[in-house]
Design a protein around this motif. Structure first.
Motif, PDB file in Angstrom:
ATOM      1  N   GLY A 179       0.801  -1.203   0.000  1.00  0.00           N
ATOM      2  CA  GLY A 179       0.000   0.000   0.000  1.00  0.00           C
ATOM      3  C   GLY A 179       0.837   1.257   0.000  1.00  0.00           C
ATOM      4  N   PRO A 180       0.198   2.401   0.079  1.00  0.00           N
ATOM      5  CA  PRO A 180       0.924   3.670   0.082  1.00  0.00           C
ATOM      6  C   PRO A 180       1.787   3.811   1.327  1.00  0.00           C
ATOM      7  N   ARG A 181       2.874   4.550   1.181  1.00  0.00           N
ATOM      8  CA  ARG A 181       3.778   4.788   2.304  1.00  0.00           C
ATOM      9  C   ARG A 181       3.405   6.120   2.936  1.00  0.00           C
ATOM     10  N   ILE A 182       3.125   6.083   4.232  1.00  0.00           N
ATOM     11  CA  ILE A 182       2.697   7.264   4.968  1.00  0.00           C
ATOM     12  C   ILE A 182       3.737   7.550   6.047  1.00  0.00           C
ATOM     13  N   GLN A 183       4.248   8.773   6.061  1.00  0.00           N
ATOM     14  CA  GLN A 183       5.286   9.119   7.012  1.00  0.00           C
ATOM     15  C   GLN A 183       5.233  10.609   7.301  1.00  0.00           C
TER      16      GLN A 183
ATOM     17  N   LEU B 280       3.354  13.001   4.793  1.00  0.00           N
ATOM     18  CA  LEU B 280       3.807  12.716   3.433  1.00  0.00           C
ATOM     19  C   LEU B 280       3.192  11.393   2.996  1.00  0.00           C
ATOM     20  N   ILE B 281       2.499  11.403   1.857  1.00  0.00           N
ATOM     21  CA  ILE B 281       1.825  10.207   1.347  1.00  0.00           C
ATOM     22  C   ILE B 281       2.399   9.874  -0.025  1.00  0.00           C
ATOM     23  N   GLU B 282       2.953   8.666  -0.154  1.00  0.00           N
ATOM     24  CA  GLU B 282       3.470   8.195  -1.436  1.00  0.00           C
ATOM     25  C   GLU B 282       2.646   6.986  -1.874  1.00  0.00           C
ATOM     26  N   PRO B 283       2.157   6.950  -3.123  1.00  0.00           N
ATOM     27  CA  PRO B 283       1.350   5.811  -3.585  1.00  0.00           C
ATOM     28  C   PRO B 283       2.133   4.511  -3.498  1.00  0.00           C
ATOM     29  N   GLY B 284       1.402   3.428  -3.359  1.00  0.00           N
ATOM     30  CA  GLY B 284       2.035   2.118  -3.317  1.00  0.00           C
ATOM     31  C   GLY B 284       2.568   1.699  -4.670  1.00  0.00           C
TER      32      GLY B 284
ATOM     33  N   THR C 145      -0.239   9.347  17.175  1.00  0.00           N
ATOM     34  CA  THR C 145       0.767  10.366  17.491  1.00  0.00           C
ATOM     35  C   THR C 145       1.949  10.311  16.532  1.00  0.00           C
ATOM     36  N   ASN C 146       2.062   9.206  15.763  1.00  0.00           N
ATOM     37  CA  ASN C 146       3.249   9.030  14.922  1.00  0.00           C
ATOM     38  C   ASN C 146       2.950   8.509  13.516  1.00  0.00           C
ATOM     39  N   LEU C 147       1.689   8.372  13.149  1.00  0.00           N
ATOM     40  CA  LEU C 147       1.258   7.857  11.835  1.00  0.00           C
ATOM     41  C   LEU C 147       1.556   6.370  11.644  1.00  0.00           C
ATOM     42  N   GLN C 148       2.009   5.701  12.694  1.00  0.00           N
ATOM     43  CA  GLN C 148       2.282   4.263  12.608  1.00  0.00           C
ATOM     44  C   GLN C 148       1.359   3.456  13.505  1.00  0.00           C
ATOM     45  N   ASP C 149       1.190   3.909  14.726  1.00  0.00           N
ATOM     46  CA  ASP C 149       0.337   3.220  15.684  1.00  0.00           C
ATOM     47  C   ASP C 149      -0.986   3.982  15.788  1.00  0.00           C
ATOM     48  N   TRP C 150      -2.090   3.283  15.500  1.00  0.00           N
ATOM     49  CA  TRP C 150      -3.407   3.916  15.464  1.00  0.00           C
ATOM     50  C   TRP C 150      -4.305   3.371  16.561  1.00  0.00           C
ATOM     51  N   THR C 151      -5.043   4.273  17.194  1.00  0.00           N
ATOM     52  CA  THR C 151      -5.981   3.912  18.263  1.00  0.00           C
ATOM     53  C   THR C 151      -7.404   4.188  17.796  1.00  0.00           C
ATOM     54  N   PRO C 152      -8.307   3.205  17.849  1.00  0.00           N
ATOM     55  CA  PRO C 152      -9.696   3.447  17.415  1.00  0.00           C
ATOM     56  C   PRO C 152     -10.394   4.461  18.323  1.00  0.00           C
ATOM     57  N   LEU C 153     -11.101   5.403  17.710  1.00  0.00           N
ATOM     58  CA  LEU C 153     -11.904   6.377  18.440  1.00  0.00           C
ATOM     59  C   LEU C 153     -13.396   6.137  18.241  1.00  0.00           C
ATOM     60  N   VAL C 154     -13.795   5.895  16.993  1.00  0.00           N
ATOM     61  CA  VAL C 154     -15.213   5.725  16.663  1.00  0.00           C
ATOM     62  C   VAL C 154     -15.328   4.612  15.632  1.00  0.00           C
ATOM     63  N   ARG C 155     -16.373   3.810  15.766  1.00  0.00           N
ATOM     64  CA  ARG C 155     -16.664   2.770  14.785  1.00  0.00           C
ATOM     65  C   ARG C 155     -18.122   2.906  14.330  1.00  0.00           C
TER      66      ARG C 155
ATOM     67  N   ASP D 147      -7.281   9.726  23.875  1.00  0.00           N
ATOM     68  CA  ASP D 147      -6.064  10.371  24.349  1.00  0.00           C
ATOM     69  C   ASP D 147      -5.585  11.424  23.353  1.00  0.00           C
ATOM     70  N   THR D 148      -4.692  12.254  23.809  1.00  0.00           N
ATOM     71  CA  THR D 148      -4.149  13.311  22.972  1.00  0.00           C
ATOM     72  C   THR D 148      -3.427  12.739  21.762  1.00  0.00           C
ATOM     73  N   ALA D 149      -3.694  13.294  20.589  1.00  0.00           N
ATOM     74  CA  ALA D 149      -3.058  12.848  19.351  1.00  0.00           C
ATOM     75  C   ALA D 149      -3.052  14.000  18.362  1.00  0.00           C
ATOM     76  N   ARG D 150      -2.110  13.943  17.437  1.00  0.00           N
ATOM     77  CA  ARG D 150      -2.020  14.988  16.413  1.00  0.00           C
ATOM     78  C   ARG D 150      -2.675  14.562  15.107  1.00  0.00           C
ATOM     79  N   TYR D 151      -2.618  13.267  14.790  1.00  0.00           N
ATOM     80  CA  TYR D 151      -3.079  12.791  13.482  1.00  0.00           C
ATOM     81  C   TYR D 151      -4.360  11.967  13.643  1.00  0.00           C
ATOM     82  N   TYR D 152      -5.260  12.094  12.622  1.00  0.00           N
ATOM     83  CA  TYR D 152      -6.532  11.393  12.649  1.00  0.00           C
ATOM     84  C   TYR D 152      -6.779  10.766  11.279  1.00  0.00           C
ATOM     85  N   ARG D 153      -7.406   9.600  11.295  1.00  0.00           N
ATOM     86  CA  ARG D 153      -7.686   8.856  10.068  1.00  0.00           C
ATOM     87  C   ARG D 153      -9.180   8.593   9.974  1.00  0.00           C
ATOM     88  N   VAL D 154      -9.757   8.902   8.804  1.00  0.00           N
ATOM     89  CA  VAL D 154     -11.177   8.668   8.536  1.00  0.00           C
ATOM     90  C   VAL D 154     -11.286   7.600   7.463  1.00  0.00           C
TER      91      VAL D 154
END
Length: 450
Positions: A106-110, A118-122, A165-175, A199-206
């Motif tokens: 998949g795409p590389r996210i960093q 930064l998002i690079e396509p897979g 907090t780091n774009l690698q480890d994700w914590t579920p907030l809503v399902r 908890d406090t975080a900078r990045y969010y994924r939808v």
């Protein structure tokens, strides 16, 4: 018969004294402490060389505070009070994550060194519609709600929301939250707000799990994030220190180049930054904590771009853990080895002024450990008495004075301790003497027919 027992009693007292005697405490080094008198508690930040002497597996329990007579005083790791916070609302764009074919990488996210996504396509990106978007709040935020901008057309979506907090480890907030926009005018349905908690975080994924999202058709999406942020001025924490290191070893491999950086001490590493050499403008470096020749722990990726200065303010944040060797791996060649900046915050010891000063900090021992004083409860009581602004008084360390040195922490350097074997020999001999005297008294005939 009483005179004979009087001879035995001094020997028995000597044996009891020997049995209770312990070897003197053995520590590697000692630091004199300077503290203004009159405070109810003191806190001292660990100097860098404390981590050279403190036994790695002891969790700093071999760091103790003693009074002028060498007796330990109540002490423990200092845990700061919860800082204050204030509400914050931020508008942020939704960044599209390109879809990839099934089974393909998949795409590389960093993150860049400024913290930007930064998002690079897979390797095998497809022309299908995306279903995942990323949001950068620009600073750590404890989320409370997210509001999506008007969708621009009818839509009935089910979404999942995660935080990181780091774009690698994700914590579920809503399902399975609903985002609905149907019709217009008085009978319209417009439900674009989702409540959050986490908890406090900078990045969010939808992630859209059901429905046709307008953002997938190229319609630019944006959100308004609301929550609370910590007041930086209210944080009760040690100032961050930085080590500027050059590589101690470089190895070229088929998959790239490894740069190893040996730290002067196993400090609690909490952040990493990179400075590129002359002529290098862009690099992607994977950070690895090296544990031994066979094992390593992936810490994250540092991306340096032409628009990101080396003195960036958004380093790669890490959970503080004591580390002494870090490796940077670059797939692409660099003209010069990069320099690694290692950020760390010293642990702090809080102690109560028991006994008489001056106090000393003793560090490094294979056998001596700090008792489990109820220091957290004591500090909590002092905070309650002194109010929210109360802080322990600062105590500072002087120049280290070597005590037992390496003999206290390195088993190979320690001479054989004859104290306990000799104690057992004396105890056994004393017990034999006592038994012999007791037997002699029992065999002795009674005087005067008693």
């Amino acid at each position: 018969m009483q005179r004979d027992w009087r001879r035995v009693l001094p020997l028995a007292g000597l044996l009891a004294t020997l049995a209770q005697a312990d070897a003197p405490p053995r520590f590697a080094v000692s630091y004199p402490l300077t503290a203004a008198p009159g405070a109810k508690a003191y806190v001292v930040s660990m100097p860098e060389d404390v981590y050279t002497w403190a036994v790695r597996d002891a969790g700093l329990t071999d760091v103790v505070v003693v009074d002028a007579k060498g007796r330990q005083v109540a002490a423990g790791i200092y845990h700061a009070a919860t800082p204050t916070s204030h509400p914050l609302t931020v508008d942020a764009p939704m960044l599209t994550v390109p879809p990839s074919a099934n089974g393909a990488v998949g795409p590389r996210i960093q993150r860049s060194t400024t913290g930007d996504i930064l998002i690079e396509p897979g390797a095998a990106a497809t022309s299908g519609k995306p279903s995942e978007w990323l949001i950068d709040a620009r600073q750590p935020l404890r989320p409370e709600r997210i509001e999506f901008a008007p969708l621009g057309r009818d839509a009935n979506l089910r979404i999942d929301i995660d935080a990181s907090t780091n774009l690698q480890d994700w914590t579920p907030l809503v399902r399975g939250a609903s985002v609905v926009s149907l019709g217009s005018g008085d009978g319209a349905v417009d439900a674009r707000v989702v409540k959050l908690a986490g908890d406090t975080a900078r990045y969010y994924r939808v992630r859209v799990t059901s429905g046709d999202a307008p953002w997938a058709d190229g319609h630019p999406g944006s959100v308004t994030l609301s929550g609370t942020v910590t007041d930086a001025s209210a944080k009760d924490e040690s100032p961050r220190r930085w080590l500027d290191l050059g590589p101690t070893d470089t190895a070229t491999k088929d998959q790239g180049v490894d740069y190893d950086y040996r730290l002067p001490a196993a400090v609690p590493v909490g952040a990493l930054r990179v400075k590129l050499g002359r002529g290098d403008n862009v690099a992607r470096l994977d950070a690895i904590a090296v544990q031994d020749t066979m094992r390593g722990e992936q810490l994250g990726t540092l991306v340096v771009t032409p628009g990101a200065p080396n003195g960036d303010v958004h380093p790669l944040e890490l959970t503080p853990i004591r580390r002494d060797l870090i490796r940077l791996h670059s797939v692409t060649p660099l003209r010069e080895p990069p320099r690694l900046l290692v950020g760390w915050r010293p642990d702090r010891i809080v102690f109560l002024p028991e006994g008489d000063g001056p106090y000393r900090l003793l560090v490094g021992s294979r056998s001596e450990r700090r008792p489990a004083w109820p220091i957290d409860e004591a500090v909590a009581a002092l905070r309650k008495e002194g109010g929210p602004a109360w802080r322990p008084a600062e105590a500072t360390t002087g120049k280290a004075q070597e005590l037992a040195g390496k003999k206290a922490v390195d088993p190979t350097e320690a001479p054989f301790d004859w104290t306990r074997p000799l104690l057992w020999v004396v105890l056994l001999l004393g017990a034999a003497v006592v038994a012999a005297m007791a037997a002699s008294l029992l065999r002795k005939p009674k005087n005067g027919g008693e």
